[in-house]
Design a protein around this motif. Structure first.
Motif: not given
Length: 230
Positions: A210-227
């Motif tokens: 569960q922790l890995f899924v949460a951190l993995g999704i956070a990694r993808v979403v954070t990188s794709w969000l417009p800065r």
């Protein structure tokens, strides 16, 4: 004013698989290796897994270490373990040795290296600044490798004990099924660890997954969000 006749540079399309780097396979190739390793585990229906199936696991991890450009010592360790186990397997086949020493050692080696492999992928991805198809494949590979790690943890724990109680053999196939139902929190209930070690491993796997899924999704979403412009 003279027109600028300089041709525009050709932009290379983004690909999931980089065919130009033949010496370092992409995560699509790694995922294929993991699939083969998974199938070889699923075919083990006895309490004494075949040495060939365990060699497939070690070869898969060796490929992962090279694909992720792991530290030289880790790659050397993977190569040494793979060659040693291949030599031991050849000796067993030639002389017809029967026993659980070889499979126990190879199962323990697979357990240790499967624990290192997800960390190698995470380290490799942390050094990258962009998120693309390779990133998504890397997250999938690391997630499955966590399940494979706990598969061999359950398998090693059940080699000399009734992990799931009397009447249920702890085969590598059974450990694989229980590991991934725990990792994905499916929990069919047909297999329940009967020992404290098995229960502890199951809880650790659920939390890790569960922790890995949460951190993995956070990694993808954070990188794709417009800065935002500073």
């Amino acid at each position: 004013m003279a027109a600028d006749l300089t041709p525009d540079p050709i932009q290379t399309p983004r690909r999931f698989f980089d065919s130009t780097r033949l010496t370092q396979p992409g995560y699509g190739t790694v995922l294929l290796f993991i699939g083969i390793a998974y199938i070889s585990c699923a075919w083990q229906k006895t309490t004494d897994p075949a040495e060939f199936a365990l060699l497939v696991q070690l070869a898969t991890i060796w490929a992962i270490f090279h694909a992720t450009n792991a530290r030289p010592r880790i790659r050397q360790l993977g190569t040494i373990v793979l060659l040693f186990c291949a030599l031991a397997t050849g000796i067993v086949w030639i002389f017809g040795y029967t026993g659980t020493i070889t499979t126990t050692v190879m199962t323990a080696a697979s357990l240790i290296l499967y624990g290192v492999a997800p960390a190698a992928i995470v380290r490799h991805q942390a050094a990258r600044t962009k998120v693309d198809g390779q990133t998504l494949l890397a997250i999938i590979c690391a997630y499955i490798l966590i399940g494979m790690f706990f598969t061999f943890a359950f398998g090693l724990a059940g080699l000399h004990s009734d992990l799931f109680g009397l009447g249920t053999q702890t085969t590598l196939s059974t450990a694989l099924f229980f590991s991934f139902t725990s990792l994905t929190t499916t929990g069919y209930g047909n297999l329940i660890p009967a020992t404290e070690l098995g229960q502890t491993l199951a809880i650790m796997e659920v939390l890790t997954g569960q922790l890995f899924v949460a951190l993995g999704i956070a990694r993808v979403v954070t990188s794709w969000l417009p800065r935002r412009a500073s």
